[in-house]
Design a protein around this motif. Structure first.
Motif: not given
Ligand SMILES: [Zn+2]
Length: 452
Positions: A107, A109, A233, A294, A367
């Protein structure tokens, strides 16, 4: 009778194609040097070849042309290899290192890194800015020992361009599975126009991942696959960092979730669902999602559904920790985000601990982008602090993550036939997990990117 020399259009096209092929092949033959075998012998002091199995001492890994050929007991000499005469062989001394498979973060970005400016950047930065920054973030990620990442949500084409540039060897970085834009409801967590003046952006549609109703959901998935998505996603619930006080509960109806799963699976893509609220987590699991990202408010029913379907939890504990810390800084976030950060941050670690005890499949994910790229290994410390064993945390970031990525035959362990994604540390992470923060050797596909 004299034969005509005038060609039909079909004959002309055929002839042109033939001519182009001959020219291209001749040029390629001239430009490409003859292929030389590339061998590496890695002398490993301690080797964790298969996470979950006890490490071995004094082992050699033999790599040829980017792939692991075999593991041999002891420190193998060059003369014992059966190579071609002009082969290039590199011997790598990792006798004082702890060696393990390249790490996988499910995960990230990669085109974005959060700052005070993030909101302003939405209306000042271009796709080109994001692409250039992503090259820097990718290098940092690789240097931190992460040889594969799953990029679950980024705007525009930058992440695709980055993936392809890395694959072609143009820039260094991890192997990337790209999701494109997250599929989201209008005004949902993934709607990038949320919280901005109406005239700043065109109304987002399928290409931007915004979809309402099953038909639009199908179109949004197909649009991401059309532009090159490896994975899909979706944002099943509200999220912390969107500019809205809409909470963190379910945002897609069950028929919309089902349309997304069915379309993605039809096209051979796995689905990752961002989900905090209990209702959204359980609805996504019932719809057949491959991973919940999450999982902050998961309950006993969620754990039952995880175990029934075999879906993975990608915990992103580092994101929870990061948003709570940033929410304390006055003015960093608007009030709506501060409220959500303080609701989600403290519970995410406990949810992870309950899922771990409940036997849920867990794959490593940070994340990153919310936290700084290159600090991905911080996640390990929080996982262990929450009660996971050091070995299990490493399994999450190797074998489990490879399975979730659909790359179990390619990466995740150091075994013959797999890609040579290998990292080394100074100290044993099974004794002290924080040693994973200091990766001093990185090889990806047999190419050395970092060494002591
Ligand atoms: Zn994310």
């Amino acid at each position: 009778m004299k034969k005509s020399l005038i060609l039909s259009p079909q004959q002309f096209t055929l002839l042109t194609l033939l001519f182009t092929c001959v020219i291209t092949n001749t040029l390629n033959a001239q430009q490409l040097p003859p292929k030389v075998e590339q061998w590496s012998i890695l002398h490993c002091g301690t080797l964790l070849a298969i996470p979950g199995v006890v490490p071995q001492e004094k082992v050699s890994i033999i790599v040829k042309d980017g792939r692991i050929v075999e593991l041999r007991k002891g420190y193998v000499k060059l003369s014992s290899l059966k190579t071609e005469k002009d082969a290039k062989v590199t011997i790598i001394d990792l006798k004082r290192s702890f060696v393990l498979p390249g790490l996988i973060d499910c995960h990230t970005h990669i085109t974005f890194e959060m700052s005070r400016q993030s909101r302003l950047n939405r209306v000042t930065e271009t796709d080109a800015d994001a692409a250039i920054k992503s090259v820097v973030y990718a290098k940092r990620t690789l240097d931190a020992g992460f040889t594969t990442i799953r990029n679950v949500g980024s705007g525009g084409d930058a992440a695709f361009a980055l993936r392809d540039a890395i694959n072609s060897g143009l820039v260094p970085g991890p192997r990337i599975l790209v999701a494109g834009e997250a599929i989201t409801a209008t005004g949902g967590h993934g709607d990038g126009t949320l919280g901005f003046r109406d005239d700043l952006f065109d109304i987002p549609g399928a290409m931007q991942g915004v979809a309402d109703g099953p038909d639009e959901c199908r179109k949004a998935v197909r649009s991401q696959v059309k532009r090159g998505a490896d994975v899909i996603k979706l944002t099943a619930t509200g999220g912390v960092l969107s500019q809205t006080a809409a909470g963190t509960d379910q945002q897609f109806f069950d028929d919309e979730l089902k349309a997304i799963m069915d379309t993605a699976h039809l096209l051979g893509r796995k689905v990752a669902a961002h989900a905090h609220g209990t209702d959204g987590i359980n609805a996504a699991l019932r719809a057949g999602v491959d991973s919940i990202e999450h999982g902050s408010f998961l309950d006993d029913e969620s754990i039952r559904l995880f175990n029934q379907t075999g879906a993975f939890l990608v915990p992103t504990l580092l994101a929870g920790k990061t948003v709570v810390e940033l929410a304390k800084i006055k003015g960093f976030f608007p009030p709506a985000i501060v409220a959500k950060a303080n609701a989600v941050g403290p519970v995410i670690k406990d949810a992870f601990a309950r899922a771990y005890k409940g036997g849920v499949n867990i794959a490593f994910g940070t994340d990153s982008g919310v936290s700084k790229h290159g600090q991905n290994a911080e996640e390990f410390l929080i996982m262990v602090d929450a009660g996971m064993s050091e070995m299990d945390a490493i399994v999450c970031a190797t074998i489990n993550a490879a399975e979730l990525c659909g790359l179990a035959n390619e990466i995740g362990t150091i075994e013959a036939g797999k890609a040579a994604d290998i990292i080394a540390l100074a100290n044993d992470p099974l004794e002290n997990i924080s040693s994973l923060k200091n990766v001093w050797f990185v090889m990806r596909n047999g190419v050395i990117h970092k060494q002591p």
